[in-house]
Motif scaffolding. Structure first.
Motif, PDB file in Angstrom:
ATOM      1  N   UNK A   1       1.358  14.660  -7.625  1.00 54.58           N
ATOM      2  CA  UNK A   1       2.284  13.543  -7.928  1.00 54.58           C
ATOM      3  C   UNK A   1       3.466  13.489  -7.309  1.00 54.58           C
ATOM      4  N   UNK A   2       3.931  13.449  -6.416  1.00 54.81           N
ATOM      5  CA  UNK A   2       5.277  13.300  -5.647  1.00 54.81           C
ATOM      6  C   UNK A   2       6.088  13.097  -6.186  1.00 54.81           C
TER       7      UNK A   2
ATOM      8  N   UNK B   1       9.122  15.638  -7.359  1.00 50.47           N
ATOM      9  CA  UNK B   1      10.523  15.874  -7.607  1.00 50.47           C
ATOM     10  C   UNK B   1      11.050  15.844  -9.444  1.00 50.47           C
ATOM     11  N   UNK B   2      10.336  15.195 -10.119  1.00 53.12           N
ATOM     12  CA  UNK B   2      10.962  15.452 -11.345  1.00 53.12           C
ATOM     13  C   UNK B   2      11.107  16.949 -12.011  1.00 53.12           C
ATOM     14  N   UNK B   3      10.501  17.864 -11.228  1.00 56.56           N
ATOM     15  CA  UNK B   3      10.147  19.095 -11.914  1.00 56.56           C
ATOM     16  C   UNK B   3      11.094  19.987 -10.490  1.00 56.56           C
TER      17      UNK B   3
ATOM     18  N   UNK C   1      16.614  22.731  -8.507  1.00 56.54           N
ATOM     19  CA  UNK C   1      17.696  22.493  -7.371  1.00 56.54           C
ATOM     20  C   UNK C   1      18.906  22.260  -7.803  1.00 56.54           C
ATOM     21  N   UNK C   2      19.500  21.561  -9.075  1.00 51.44           N
ATOM     22  CA  UNK C   2      20.919  21.341  -8.976  1.00 51.44           C
ATOM     23  C   UNK C   2      21.459  22.017  -9.905  1.00 51.44           C
TER      24      UNK C   2
END
Length: 147
Positions: A45-46, A50-52, A57-58
């Motif tokens: 799922x997109x 994004x959640x992972x 990345x942060x």
């Protein structure tokens, strides 16, 4: 007259039952299909991506900024060992007028004011220890007399 089954004609009566049994229905499953089934493809799922990926990345960006820019603990200046050894040898020969060779200094010595470390050298064929003190953040150092 004879019927197609080889017996006498029954004049419109039902044909006699055959003497053979009907074939069993085909079997399905691993024994019937020798080829392996194609693997089921997973779709992510997109929102899950994004959640992972977002926090990962942060965290990488935070480590890069804090490690390289702010305190600089990942950007530490160290001496080039070969150049340091050549500099110590030059001071021993030119300034102290000693017959010195085979200077060996430890690797990874940081360029911090008042940082001290020892190098070893052969002076007139005798192993000696030389004290080195960093004098400036641009890499100038002081070489002590051999001990």
């Amino acid at each position: 007259m004879t019927n197609p089954y080889g017996g006498p004609d029954n004049n419109g009566a039902a044909p006699p039952t055959p003497r053979w049994a009907p074939a069993p229905p085909p079997q399905w499953g691993p024994a019937a299909t020798p080829a392996a089934r194609p693997a089921r493809q997973r779709r992510f799922s997109p929102k899950l991506v994004v959640a992972v990926a977002g926090p990962v990345v942060a965290v990488v960006a935070l480590v890069a900024v804090l490690g390289l820019a702010w305190p600089g603990f990942l950007n530490q200046k160290v001496f080039d060992t070969a150049a340091l050894q050549q500099g110590v040898l030059t001071v021993l020969r030119d300034d102290y007028q000693l017959d010195a060779n085979n200077v060996a200094c430890p690797t990874g010595q940081s360029v911090e004011v008042e940082h001290r470390f020892s190098c070893s050298a052969q002076v007139a064929g005798v192993p000696k220890t030389i004290s080195v003190t960093v004098k400036s953040s641009d890499g100038r150092f002081e070489v002590g007399r051999p001990q």
